[in-house]
Design a protein around this motif. Structure first.
Motif, mmCIF file in Angstrom:
data_model
loop_
_atom_site.group_PDB
_atom_site.id
_atom_site.type_symbol
_atom_site.label_atom_id
_atom_site.label_comp_id
_atom_site.label_asym_id
_atom_site.label_seq_id
_atom_site.Cartn_x
_atom_site.Cartn_y
_atom_site.Cartn_z
ATOM 1 N N VAL A 125 0.850 -1.190 0.000
ATOM 2 C CA VAL A 125 0.000 0.000 0.000
ATOM 3 C C VAL A 125 0.885 1.239 0.000
ATOM 4 N N GLU A 126 0.282 2.375 -0.333
ATOM 5 C CA GLU A 126 0.996 3.638 -0.247
ATOM 6 C C GLU A 126 1.245 4.004 1.211
ATOM 7 N N ASP A 127 2.204 4.873 1.429
ATOM 8 C CA ASP A 127 2.553 5.307 2.777
ATOM 9 C C ASP A 127 2.547 6.842 2.837
ATOM 10 N N PRO A 128 1.529 7.465 3.457
ATOM 11 C CA PRO A 128 0.360 6.885 4.127
ATOM 12 C C PRO A 128 -0.673 6.409 3.114
ATOM 13 N N PHE A 137 -7.879 -5.397 4.578
ATOM 14 C CA PHE A 137 -6.767 -6.338 4.534
ATOM 15 C C PHE A 137 -6.543 -6.989 5.902
ATOM 16 N N GLY A 138 -6.862 -6.257 6.964
ATOM 17 C CA GLY A 138 -6.748 -6.843 8.289
ATOM 18 C C GLY A 138 -7.697 -8.012 8.474
ATOM 19 N N VAL A 144 0.504 -6.336 5.634
ATOM 20 C CA VAL A 144 0.504 -5.100 4.862
ATOM 21 C C VAL A 144 1.874 -4.438 4.960
ATOM 22 N N VAL A 145 2.439 -4.125 3.801
ATOM 23 C CA VAL A 145 3.772 -3.511 3.725
ATOM 24 C C VAL A 145 3.643 -2.172 3.005
ATOM 25 N N PRO A 146 4.126 -1.078 3.605
ATOM 26 C CA PRO A 146 4.019 0.227 2.947
ATOM 27 C C PRO A 146 5.121 0.435 1.912
ATOM 28 N N VAL A 147 4.762 1.140 0.844
ATOM 29 C CA VAL A 147 5.716 1.517 -0.202
ATOM 30 C C VAL A 147 6.088 2.987 -0.009
ATOM 31 N N PRO A 360 -3.243 7.391 12.028
ATOM 32 C CA PRO A 360 -3.902 6.139 11.644
ATOM 33 C C PRO A 360 -3.721 5.748 10.185
ATOM 34 N N PHE A 361 -3.269 6.662 9.332
ATOM 35 C CA PHE A 361 -3.113 6.359 7.913
ATOM 36 C C PHE A 361 -1.799 5.641 7.604
ATOM 37 N N TYR A 362 -0.946 5.507 8.598
ATOM 38 C CA TYR A 362 0.360 4.874 8.385
ATOM 39 C C TYR A 362 0.313 3.405 8.804
ATOM 40 N N VAL A 363 0.985 2.553 8.035
ATOM 41 C CA VAL A 363 1.076 1.135 8.373
ATOM 42 C C VAL A 363 2.143 0.910 9.431
ATOM 43 N N ALA A 364 3.276 1.554 9.261
ATOM 44 C CA ALA A 364 4.408 1.342 10.170
ATOM 45 C C ALA A 364 4.531 2.551 11.098
#
Length: 395
Positions: A125-128, A137-138, A144-147, A360-364
Protein backbone atom coordinates in the motif's frame (compact mmCIF):
# COMPACT_ATOMS: atom_id res chain seq x y z
CA UNK A 1 -29.93 -24.09 37.65
CA UNK A 2 -26.22 -24.26 36.72
CA UNK A 3 -24.58 -20.99 35.66
CA UNK A 4 -24.85 -20.19 31.99
CA UNK A 5 -21.79 -20.83 29.87
CA UNK A 6 -20.79 -17.77 27.85
CA UNK A 7 -20.94 -18.11 24.06
CA UNK A 8 -17.71 -18.40 22.05
CA UNK A 9 -15.60 -15.28 21.77
CA UNK A 10 -15.25 -13.17 18.67
CA UNK A 11 -12.80 -14.44 16.09
CA UNK A 12 -9.16 -13.36 16.49
CA UNK A 13 -9.47 -11.17 13.38
CA UNK A 14 -12.54 -9.39 14.70
CA UNK A 15 -10.73 -8.73 17.97
CA UNK A 16 -7.53 -7.61 16.29
CA UNK A 17 -8.89 -5.21 13.66
CA UNK A 18 -9.80 -1.85 15.11
CA UNK A 19 -12.60 0.47 14.14
CA UNK A 20 -12.27 3.36 11.71
CA UNK A 21 -10.62 6.37 13.31
CA UNK A 22 -12.51 8.64 10.93
CA UNK A 23 -15.88 7.12 11.84
CA UNK A 24 -15.13 7.42 15.52
CA UNK A 25 -14.19 11.09 15.11
CA UNK A 26 -17.37 11.76 13.12
CA UNK A 27 -19.44 10.27 15.95
CA UNK A 28 -17.78 12.58 18.47
CA UNK A 29 -18.09 15.68 16.28
CA UNK A 30 -21.68 15.26 15.10
CA UNK A 31 -22.78 18.35 17.02
CA UNK A 32 -24.06 21.06 14.63
CA UNK A 33 -21.77 23.69 16.15
CA UNK A 34 -18.65 21.71 15.19
CA UNK A 35 -16.96 22.65 11.93
CA UNK A 36 -15.55 19.32 10.86
CA UNK A 37 -12.71 18.93 8.41
CA UNK A 38 -12.60 15.25 9.40
CA UNK A 39 -14.90 13.29 7.12
CA UNK A 40 -14.63 12.99 3.37
CA UNK A 41 -18.36 13.65 3.12
CA UNK A 42 -19.80 15.13 -0.07
CA UNK A 43 -21.67 18.40 0.46
CA UNK A 44 -25.32 17.39 0.96
CA UNK A 45 -26.69 20.67 -0.37
CA UNK A 46 -25.19 19.74 -3.75
CA UNK A 47 -27.07 16.45 -4.05
CA UNK A 48 -29.58 16.53 -6.91
CA UNK A 49 -32.41 15.48 -4.62
CA UNK A 50 -35.16 16.46 -7.06
CA UNK A 51 -33.53 14.63 -9.96
CA UNK A 52 -32.94 11.47 -7.96
CA UNK A 53 -36.46 11.58 -6.49
CA UNK A 54 -37.88 11.81 -10.01
CA UNK A 55 -35.75 8.84 -11.09
CA UNK A 56 -36.95 6.69 -8.19
CA UNK A 57 -40.57 7.71 -8.81
CA UNK A 58 -40.31 6.88 -12.51
CA UNK A 59 -38.73 3.50 -11.83
CA UNK A 60 -41.30 2.52 -9.21
CA UNK A 61 -44.18 3.75 -11.37
CA UNK A 62 -43.05 2.11 -14.59
CA UNK A 63 -41.05 -0.92 -13.45
CA UNK A 64 -41.98 -1.32 -9.80
CA UNK A 65 -42.21 -5.11 -9.79
CA UNK A 66 -38.76 -5.41 -11.37
CA UNK A 67 -37.27 -2.73 -9.12
CA UNK A 68 -38.43 -4.49 -5.95
CA UNK A 69 -37.34 -7.97 -7.06
CA UNK A 70 -34.07 -9.86 -6.78
CA UNK A 71 -31.60 -9.19 -9.58
CA UNK A 72 -28.47 -10.67 -11.12
CA UNK A 73 -25.25 -10.53 -9.13
CA UNK A 74 -23.34 -8.86 -11.98
CA UNK A 75 -25.65 -5.83 -11.91
CA UNK A 76 -28.29 -4.15 -14.03
CA UNK A 77 -27.28 -4.33 -17.72
CA UNK A 78 -28.44 -0.77 -18.34
CA UNK A 79 -26.32 0.65 -15.53
CA UNK A 80 -23.30 -1.40 -16.57
CA UNK A 81 -23.71 -0.10 -20.13
CA UNK A 82 -23.69 3.51 -18.93
CA UNK A 83 -20.59 2.96 -16.79
CA UNK A 84 -18.84 1.16 -19.65
CA UNK A 85 -19.60 4.06 -21.98
CA UNK A 86 -18.19 6.59 -19.51
CA UNK A 87 -14.96 4.61 -19.14
CA UNK A 88 -14.62 4.13 -22.89
CA UNK A 89 -15.11 7.84 -23.48
CA UNK A 90 -12.19 8.51 -21.13
CA UNK A 91 -9.84 6.26 -23.06
CA UNK A 92 -10.36 2.86 -21.43
CA UNK A 93 -12.33 0.62 -23.84
CA UNK A 94 -14.86 -1.22 -21.69
CA UNK A 95 -17.95 -3.32 -22.33
CA UNK A 96 -20.84 -3.94 -19.92
CA UNK A 97 -19.67 -7.50 -19.35
CA UNK A 98 -16.31 -6.21 -18.10
CA UNK A 99 -18.03 -4.75 -15.03
CA UNK A 100 -19.48 -5.86 -11.72
CA UNK A 101 -21.80 -3.44 -9.90
CA UNK A 102 -20.94 -3.34 -6.19
CA UNK A 103 -22.49 -1.88 -3.05
CA UNK A 104 -20.04 1.00 -3.08
CA UNK A 105 -16.39 0.77 -4.08
CA UNK A 106 -15.66 -0.35 -0.52
CA UNK A 107 -17.41 -3.63 -1.21
CA UNK A 108 -15.25 -4.02 -4.28
CA UNK A 109 -12.19 -3.96 -2.02
CA UNK A 110 -13.70 -6.58 0.26
CA UNK A 111 -14.57 -8.84 -2.69
CA UNK A 112 -11.04 -8.58 -4.04
CA UNK A 113 -9.51 -9.33 -0.65
CA UNK A 114 -11.60 -12.49 -0.31
CA UNK A 115 -10.93 -13.55 -3.90
CA UNK A 116 -7.18 -12.94 -3.98
CA UNK A 117 -5.82 -13.19 -0.44
CA UNK A 118 -5.15 -15.97 2.04
CA UNK A 119 -4.17 -15.40 5.69
CA UNK A 120 -0.52 -14.41 5.57
CA UNK A 121 -0.65 -13.03 2.02
CA UNK A 122 1.37 -9.86 1.51
CA UNK A 123 -0.13 -6.68 0.08
CA UNK A 124 1.57 -3.40 -0.69
CA UNK A 125 0.00 0.00 0.00
CA UNK A 126 1.00 3.64 -0.25
CA UNK A 127 2.55 5.31 2.78
CA UNK A 128 0.36 6.89 4.13
CA UNK A 129 -2.68 5.13 2.68
CA UNK A 130 -6.48 5.05 2.62
CA UNK A 131 -7.50 4.11 6.14
CA UNK A 132 -10.42 1.77 5.43
CA UNK A 133 -8.35 -0.50 3.21
CA UNK A 134 -6.26 -1.40 6.25
CA UNK A 135 -9.44 -2.79 7.84
CA UNK A 136 -10.23 -4.81 4.71
CA UNK A 137 -6.77 -6.34 4.53
CA UNK A 138 -6.75 -6.84 8.29
CA UNK A 139 -9.92 -8.94 8.17
CA UNK A 140 -8.38 -10.94 5.32
CA UNK A 141 -5.42 -11.77 7.56
CA UNK A 142 -2.98 -10.15 5.16
CA UNK A 143 0.43 -8.75 5.96
CA UNK A 144 0.50 -5.10 4.86
CA UNK A 145 3.77 -3.51 3.72
CA UNK A 146 4.02 0.23 2.95
CA UNK A 147 5.72 1.52 -0.20
CA UNK A 148 7.75 4.73 0.17
CA UNK A 149 6.19 7.76 -1.52
CA UNK A 150 7.14 11.33 -2.29
CA UNK A 151 5.21 14.37 -3.53
CA UNK A 152 4.44 12.47 -6.77
CA UNK A 153 3.17 9.36 -5.01
CA UNK A 154 4.51 5.83 -5.25
CA UNK A 155 8.22 5.48 -5.95
CA UNK A 156 8.49 2.87 -8.77
CA UNK A 157 12.07 1.90 -7.84
CA UNK A 158 11.09 1.31 -4.22
CA UNK A 159 8.07 -0.65 -5.45
CA UNK A 160 10.28 -2.85 -7.63
CA UNK A 161 12.59 -3.57 -4.70
CA UNK A 162 9.71 -4.44 -2.36
CA UNK A 163 8.00 -6.69 -4.90
CA UNK A 164 11.26 -8.58 -5.39
CA UNK A 165 11.82 -8.91 -1.64
CA UNK A 166 8.29 -9.43 -0.29
CA UNK A 167 6.57 -11.37 -3.11
CA UNK A 168 3.20 -9.64 -2.60
CA UNK A 169 -0.10 -10.64 -4.19
CA UNK A 170 -1.29 -7.14 -4.95
CA UNK A 171 -0.58 -3.44 -4.79
CA UNK A 172 -3.40 -1.15 -3.67
CA UNK A 173 -3.19 2.46 -4.82
CA UNK A 174 -5.32 5.61 -5.13
CA UNK A 175 -3.21 7.36 -7.78
CA UNK A 176 -5.55 10.30 -8.43
CA UNK A 177 -6.16 12.83 -5.62
CA UNK A 178 -5.10 10.24 -3.08
CA UNK A 179 -6.75 9.80 0.28
CA UNK A 180 -5.30 11.14 2.58
CA UNK A 181 -2.64 13.28 0.85
CA UNK A 182 -4.50 14.61 -2.22
CA UNK A 183 -1.48 13.93 -4.43
CA UNK A 184 -1.66 12.57 -8.00
CA UNK A 185 0.78 10.12 -9.59
CA UNK A 186 2.00 11.45 -12.98
CA UNK A 187 1.59 9.43 -16.16
CA UNK A 188 5.22 8.33 -16.47
CA UNK A 189 5.17 6.85 -12.97
CA UNK A 190 1.90 5.07 -13.70
CA UNK A 191 3.52 3.47 -16.72
CA UNK A 192 6.51 2.46 -14.58
CA UNK A 193 4.21 0.94 -11.93
CA UNK A 194 2.51 -1.10 -14.64
CA UNK A 195 5.88 -2.25 -15.94
CA UNK A 196 6.93 -3.44 -12.48
CA UNK A 197 3.68 -5.36 -12.10
CA UNK A 198 4.10 -7.01 -15.50
CA UNK A 199 7.74 -7.94 -14.93
CA UNK A 200 7.32 -9.17 -11.36
CA UNK A 201 3.87 -10.75 -11.54
CA UNK A 202 1.58 -8.56 -9.43
CA UNK A 203 -2.06 -7.53 -9.27
CA UNK A 204 -2.76 -3.78 -9.14
CA UNK A 205 -5.92 -2.54 -7.47
CA UNK A 206 -6.45 1.01 -8.77
CA UNK A 207 -9.08 2.82 -6.71
CA UNK A 208 -10.52 5.95 -8.33
CA UNK A 209 -13.30 7.47 -6.22
CA UNK A 210 -12.22 11.08 -6.81
CA UNK A 211 -11.15 11.19 -10.46
CA UNK A 212 -14.17 13.20 -11.64
CA UNK A 213 -13.41 15.93 -9.11
CA UNK A 214 -10.59 17.68 -11.00
CA UNK A 215 -10.39 21.46 -10.51
CA UNK A 216 -7.29 22.23 -12.56
CA UNK A 217 -4.61 20.53 -14.64
CA UNK A 218 -4.86 17.76 -17.21
CA UNK A 219 -6.48 14.37 -16.81
CA UNK A 220 -3.99 11.54 -16.25
CA UNK A 221 -4.60 8.09 -17.82
CA UNK A 222 -5.61 5.27 -15.53
CA UNK A 223 -2.94 2.67 -14.81
CA UNK A 224 -5.41 0.17 -16.28
CA UNK A 225 -5.12 1.92 -19.65
CA UNK A 226 -1.40 1.19 -20.06
CA UNK A 227 -0.85 -1.97 -22.17
CA UNK A 228 1.64 -3.54 -19.77
CA UNK A 229 -0.89 -3.31 -16.92
CA UNK A 230 -4.12 -4.11 -18.75
CA UNK A 231 -4.26 -7.82 -17.85
CA UNK A 232 -3.45 -7.33 -14.16
CA UNK A 233 -5.20 -4.13 -13.07
CA UNK A 234 -8.55 -3.89 -11.30
CA UNK A 235 -10.18 -0.47 -11.56
CA UNK A 236 -12.64 0.51 -8.85
CA UNK A 237 -15.07 3.40 -9.16
CA UNK A 238 -18.05 4.84 -7.38
CA UNK A 239 -21.05 7.13 -7.75
CA UNK A 240 -20.72 8.17 -4.10
CA UNK A 241 -18.75 11.38 -4.67
CA UNK A 242 -20.62 12.55 -7.78
CA UNK A 243 -24.20 11.38 -7.20
CA UNK A 244 -25.00 10.08 -3.71
CA UNK A 245 -23.05 8.01 -1.18
CA UNK A 246 -26.31 6.81 0.38
CA UNK A 247 -27.22 4.90 -2.78
CA UNK A 248 -24.13 2.70 -2.20
CA UNK A 249 -23.32 2.19 -5.88
CA UNK A 250 -19.85 1.33 -7.11
CA UNK A 251 -18.30 -0.79 -9.80
CA UNK A 252 -15.38 -3.09 -10.41
CA UNK A 253 -13.64 -3.52 -13.77
CA UNK A 254 -11.35 -6.56 -13.85
CA UNK A 255 -10.00 -9.29 -16.13
CA UNK A 256 -12.55 -12.07 -16.70
CA UNK A 257 -11.31 -14.75 -14.31
CA UNK A 258 -10.84 -12.36 -11.40
CA UNK A 259 -14.16 -10.63 -12.03
CA UNK A 260 -15.97 -13.97 -12.07
CA UNK A 261 -14.31 -14.88 -8.79
CA UNK A 262 -15.60 -11.63 -7.31
CA UNK A 263 -19.09 -12.42 -8.61
CA UNK A 264 -19.09 -15.69 -6.68
CA UNK A 265 -17.87 -13.96 -3.52
CA UNK A 266 -20.55 -11.28 -3.88
CA UNK A 267 -23.20 -13.96 -4.18
CA UNK A 268 -22.20 -15.16 -0.73
CA UNK A 269 -22.12 -11.62 0.68
CA UNK A 270 -25.34 -9.94 -0.45
CA UNK A 271 -26.54 -11.73 -3.63
CA UNK A 272 -26.64 -8.43 -5.53
CA UNK A 273 -26.58 -4.67 -5.13
CA UNK A 274 -30.11 -3.32 -4.44
CA UNK A 275 -32.15 -3.44 -7.64
CA UNK A 276 -34.14 -0.27 -7.07
CA UNK A 277 -30.98 1.78 -6.53
CA UNK A 278 -29.40 0.45 -9.72
CA UNK A 279 -32.49 1.10 -11.83
CA UNK A 280 -32.92 4.58 -10.35
CA UNK A 281 -29.30 5.42 -11.10
CA UNK A 282 -29.64 4.18 -14.67
CA UNK A 283 -32.83 6.22 -15.09
CA UNK A 284 -31.19 9.30 -13.61
CA UNK A 285 -28.24 8.96 -15.98
CA UNK A 286 -30.62 8.61 -18.93
CA UNK A 287 -32.82 11.58 -17.99
CA UNK A 288 -30.32 14.02 -16.49
CA UNK A 289 -27.02 15.55 -17.55
CA UNK A 290 -24.53 14.03 -15.12
CA UNK A 291 -21.71 16.03 -16.67
CA UNK A 292 -23.50 19.29 -15.89
CA UNK A 293 -24.14 18.17 -12.33
CA UNK A 294 -20.49 17.22 -11.86
CA UNK A 295 -19.45 20.61 -13.24
CA UNK A 296 -21.61 22.31 -10.59
CA UNK A 297 -20.04 20.19 -7.86
CA UNK A 298 -16.55 20.91 -9.17
CA UNK A 299 -17.15 24.67 -9.16
CA UNK A 300 -18.31 24.59 -5.55
CA UNK A 301 -15.50 22.34 -4.39
CA UNK A 302 -12.87 24.38 -6.23
CA UNK A 303 -13.95 27.48 -4.33
CA UNK A 304 -13.81 25.55 -1.04
CA UNK A 305 -10.36 24.16 -1.80
CA UNK A 306 -9.14 27.65 -2.65
CA UNK A 307 -10.60 29.01 0.59
CA UNK A 308 -8.75 26.39 2.62
CA UNK A 309 -5.46 26.92 0.80
CA UNK A 310 -5.77 30.69 1.21
CA UNK A 311 -6.38 30.38 4.95
CA UNK A 312 -3.74 27.84 5.88
CA UNK A 313 -0.74 30.21 6.00
CA UNK A 314 -2.34 32.23 8.82
CA UNK A 315 -3.85 29.22 10.59
CA UNK A 316 -0.77 27.01 10.85
CA UNK A 317 2.45 27.62 12.77
CA UNK A 318 5.59 28.70 10.89
CA UNK A 319 7.39 25.79 9.30
CA UNK A 320 4.21 23.90 8.44
CA UNK A 321 3.86 22.29 5.02
CA UNK A 322 0.78 21.19 3.08
CA UNK A 323 -0.22 19.74 -0.27
CA UNK A 324 -2.00 21.69 -3.01
CA UNK A 325 -4.28 19.10 -4.63
CA UNK A 326 -5.50 19.57 -8.19
CA UNK A 327 -8.76 17.87 -7.23
CA UNK A 328 -10.42 15.50 -4.80
CA UNK A 329 -11.36 16.28 -1.23
CA UNK A 330 -8.27 16.52 0.97
CA UNK A 331 -5.33 18.67 1.97
CA UNK A 332 -2.53 16.90 3.86
CA UNK A 333 -0.76 19.02 6.48
CA UNK A 334 2.56 18.46 8.21
CA UNK A 335 3.13 20.61 11.29
CA UNK A 336 6.62 21.35 12.64
CA UNK A 337 8.41 18.74 14.73
CA UNK A 338 7.07 18.51 18.26
CA UNK A 339 3.39 18.78 17.40
CA UNK A 340 1.19 15.74 18.05
CA UNK A 341 -2.13 16.00 16.21
CA UNK A 342 -3.54 12.99 18.07
CA UNK A 343 -3.06 14.71 21.43
CA UNK A 344 -4.32 18.03 20.07
CA UNK A 345 -7.60 16.61 18.78
CA UNK A 346 -9.38 16.72 22.15
CA UNK A 347 -8.55 20.41 22.50
CA UNK A 348 -9.69 20.99 18.92
CA UNK A 349 -13.08 19.41 19.59
CA UNK A 350 -13.44 21.63 22.67
CA UNK A 351 -12.99 24.56 20.28
CA UNK A 352 -15.67 23.09 17.96
CA UNK A 353 -13.24 22.21 15.20
CA UNK A 354 -12.26 18.72 14.01
CA UNK A 355 -9.73 17.08 11.71
CA UNK A 356 -8.30 13.60 11.28
CA UNK A 357 -4.85 13.01 12.80
CA UNK A 358 -2.44 11.56 10.29
CA UNK A 359 -1.15 8.71 12.44
CA UNK A 360 -3.90 6.14 11.64
CA UNK A 361 -3.11 6.36 7.91
CA UNK A 362 0.36 4.87 8.38
CA UNK A 363 1.08 1.14 8.37
CA UNK A 364 4.41 1.34 10.17
CA UNK A 365 5.94 4.28 12.03
CA UNK A 366 3.39 7.14 12.00
CA UNK A 367 4.20 10.80 11.54
CA UNK A 368 2.27 12.26 14.47
CA UNK A 369 2.70 15.83 13.24
CA UNK A 370 0.42 15.21 10.24
CA UNK A 371 -3.31 15.76 9.75
CA UNK A 372 -5.89 15.39 7.00
CA UNK A 373 -8.25 18.27 6.27
CA UNK A 374 -11.33 17.78 4.09
CA UNK A 375 -12.52 20.96 2.40
CA UNK A 376 -15.66 19.86 0.53
CA UNK A 377 -18.34 19.71 3.22
CA UNK A 378 -18.30 23.37 4.30
CA UNK A 379 -18.80 26.63 2.43
CA UNK A 380 -15.85 29.06 2.13
CA UNK A 381 -17.00 31.28 5.00
CA UNK A 382 -17.33 28.24 7.27
CA UNK A 383 -13.88 27.06 6.23
CA UNK A 384 -12.45 30.47 7.17
CA UNK A 385 -14.06 30.25 10.61
CA UNK A 386 -12.88 26.66 11.04
CA UNK A 387 -9.31 27.65 10.27
CA UNK A 388 -9.58 30.51 12.76
CA UNK A 389 -10.57 28.00 15.45
CA UNK A 390 -7.79 25.64 14.39
CA UNK A 391 -5.28 28.48 14.69
CA UNK A 392 -6.38 29.03 18.31
CA UNK A 393 -5.86 25.36 19.07
CA UNK A 394 -2.40 25.27 17.52
CA UNK A 395 -1.28 28.40 19.35
Amino acid sequence: MPPAVPPPALSPRARAVGGSAVREILAVTAKPEVISFAGGLPAPELFDVAGLAAAYQAVLAQAGEEALQYSTTEGDPGLRAVVAARLSARGLPTGPDDLLITSGAQQGLALLATTLLEPGSTVLVEDPCYLAVLQVFGFAGARVVPVPCDEDGLDPEALDHLVSRERPTLLYTVPTFQNPTGRTVPADRRAAIGEVAARRGLWIVEDDPYGDLRYEGQQVPWIASFPQAADRTVLLGSFSKIMSPGMRLGWLRAPDALRQGCVVVKQSADLHTPTVNQLAAARYLADRDLGAHIATVRDAYRARRDAMLAGLPDALPPGSRWTRPEGGMFVWVRLPDGYDTVSLLRRAVEHDIAYVPGAPFYVAEPDRATMRLSFVTHRPEEIAEGLRRLAEVLR
